[in-house]
Design an enzyme around this catalytic site. Structure first.
Site, PDB file in Angstrom:
ATOM      1  N   GLU A 236      -6.055  -4.547  -8.666  1.00 12.60           N
ATOM      2  CA  GLU A 236      -5.795  -4.830  -7.242  1.00 12.60           C
ATOM      3  C   GLU A 236      -7.106  -4.876  -6.470  1.00 12.60           C
ATOM      4  O   GLU A 236      -7.315  -5.751  -5.624  1.00 12.60           O
ATOM      5  CB  GLU A 236      -4.874  -3.753  -6.656  1.00 12.60           C
ATOM      6  CG  GLU A 236      -3.451  -3.836  -7.187  1.00 12.60           C
ATOM      7  CD  GLU A 236      -2.557  -2.699  -6.728  1.00 12.60           C
ATOM      8  OE1 GLU A 236      -1.335  -2.845  -6.855  1.00 12.60           O
ATOM      9  OE2 GLU A 236      -3.058  -1.664  -6.264  1.00 12.60           O
TER      10      GLU A 236
ATOM     11  N   ALA B 239       0.867  -1.189   0.000  1.00 14.53           N
ATOM     12  CA  ALA B 239       0.000   0.000   0.000  1.00 14.53           C
ATOM     13  C   ALA B 239       0.899   1.232   0.000  1.00 14.53           C
ATOM     14  O   ALA B 239       2.084   1.155   0.320  1.00 14.53           O
ATOM     15  CB  ALA B 239      -0.901   0.008   1.230  1.00 14.53           C
ATOM     16  N   ASP B 240       0.308   2.349  -0.368  1.00 13.65           N
ATOM     17  CA  ASP B 240       1.042   3.620  -0.309  1.00 13.65           C
ATOM     18  C   ASP B 240       0.886   4.279   1.057  1.00 13.65           C
ATOM     19  O   ASP B 240       1.825   4.878   1.572  1.00 13.65           O
ATOM     20  CB  ASP B 240       0.548   4.549  -1.417  1.00 13.65           C
ATOM     21  CG  ASP B 240       0.791   3.932  -2.778  1.00 13.65           C
ATOM     22  OD1 ASP B 240       1.957   3.626  -3.075  1.00 13.65           O
ATOM     23  OD2 ASP B 240      -0.180   3.700  -3.518  1.00 13.65           O
TER      24      ASP B 240
HETATM   25  C1  5RP Z   1       0.481  -0.346  -6.816  1.00 14.49           C
HETATM   26  C2  5RP Z   1       0.255  -0.273  -5.352  1.00 14.49           C
HETATM   27  C3  5RP Z   1       1.397  -0.644  -4.460  1.00 14.49           C
HETATM   28  O1  5RP Z   1       0.958  -1.591  -3.545  1.00 14.49           O
HETATM   29  C4  5RP Z   1       1.862   0.591  -3.737  1.00 14.49           C
HETATM   30  O2  5RP Z   1       2.164   1.590  -4.672  1.00 14.49           O
HETATM   31  C5  5RP Z   1       3.099   0.290  -2.870  1.00 14.49           C
HETATM   32  O3  5RP Z   1       4.216   0.077  -3.689  1.00 14.49           O
HETATM   33  P1  5RP Z   1       5.649  -0.246  -3.107  1.00 14.49           P
HETATM   34  O4  5RP Z   1       5.585  -1.623  -2.510  1.00 14.49           O
HETATM   35  O5  5RP Z   1       6.541  -0.171  -4.323  1.00 14.49           O
HETATM   36  O6  5RP Z   1       6.004   0.797  -2.088  1.00 14.49           O
HETATM   37  O7  5RP Z   1      -0.793   0.054  -4.881  1.00 14.49           O
HETATM   38  O8  5RP Z   1      -0.628   0.111  -7.539  1.00 14.49           O
END
Ligand code: 5RP
Length: 220
Positions: A102, A82-83
């Protein structure tokens, strides 16, 4: 350091992978680590459903069979990053642009395990990270205007096309005071394919890696 934490949390997610079941696999750098860990169990699972072409490619490279999302009878567990994530489980995803698939996999799966490093855990969503909205190209201006009318600031993600052929608007400054209403209102804009705020589809369990190790907490 952040990459080490991503790797640690990815490894700890293996404990949530049941044998002989289909596993939903998300997208992103944390999930890339998870896919490499999952490869060690490839003979113990019934295959994977991928939330992006990027993850599909990596899964196949490490020898894991990838099943079509419409043909998978059941997805036992979905593992994704997740972000931003709140302790409630509400989260923002879509930094990598794979949010729609997702959300579909999250909706199908019996259980969603979110894997993050501690920089992703926030008290309030959306202060730093925008909500990605996947939009039909024809509706770009219309959706942008509706976001502005909601008091937000939509930014077109230049040069990016999703796996399904759509564009993305990254929307800053949305009002999160009523997250369920925000979810409903974004979904109601004509031309919106999907947005990256996970409310109904939020994870059941969040695994968080920090310098002290990996801790799990249940979404409320
Ligand atoms: C992609 C997402 C990813 O889960 C989110 O961006 C996290 O990425 P990362 O593991 O590279 O930090 O939602 O659409």
């Amino acid at each position: 350091m952040q990459n080490e934490l991503k790797q640690q949390v990815a490894k700890s997610a293996l404990a949530y992978v049941p044998k002989d079941e289909i596993i939903g696999v998300g997208t992103g750098s944390t999930v890339d680590y998870f896919i490499r860990e999952l490869a060690t169990m490839r003979h113990d699972i019934a295959g994977a459903v991928a939330s992006s072409e990027r993850s599909k490619k990596l899964l196949e490279e490490v020898g894991i069979e990838v099943l079509d999302i419409n043909s998978a009878p059941n997805i036992a567990v979905y593992i994704d990053g997740a972000d931003e994530v709140e302790r409630s489980g509400y989260c923002i995803k879509g930094g990598g642009g794979a949010l729609t698939r997702e959300k579909i996999v999250a909706a199908i799966a019996n259980k969603f395990i979110c894997i993050v490093d501690d920089s992703k855990v926030v008290d309030v969503l959306g202060r730093d990270f925008p909500v990605a909205i996947e939009v039909l190209a024809e509706a770009r201006s219309h959706v942008g205007r509706d976001c502005v009318a909601m008091g937000a600031n939509p930014v077109y993600r230049e040069g990016f096309v999703t796996d399904s052929g759509h564009i993305i608007l990254d929307v800053y400054g949305l009002n999160f005071s009523d997250i369920k209403a925000l979810d409903t209102n974004l979904n109601a804009i004509v031309g919106v394919v999907c947005h990256g705020l996970f409310v109904s589809e939020r994870p059941n369990t969040i695994l968080v890696a920090s310098s002290a190790g990996v801790t799990a907490f249940a979404a409320t």
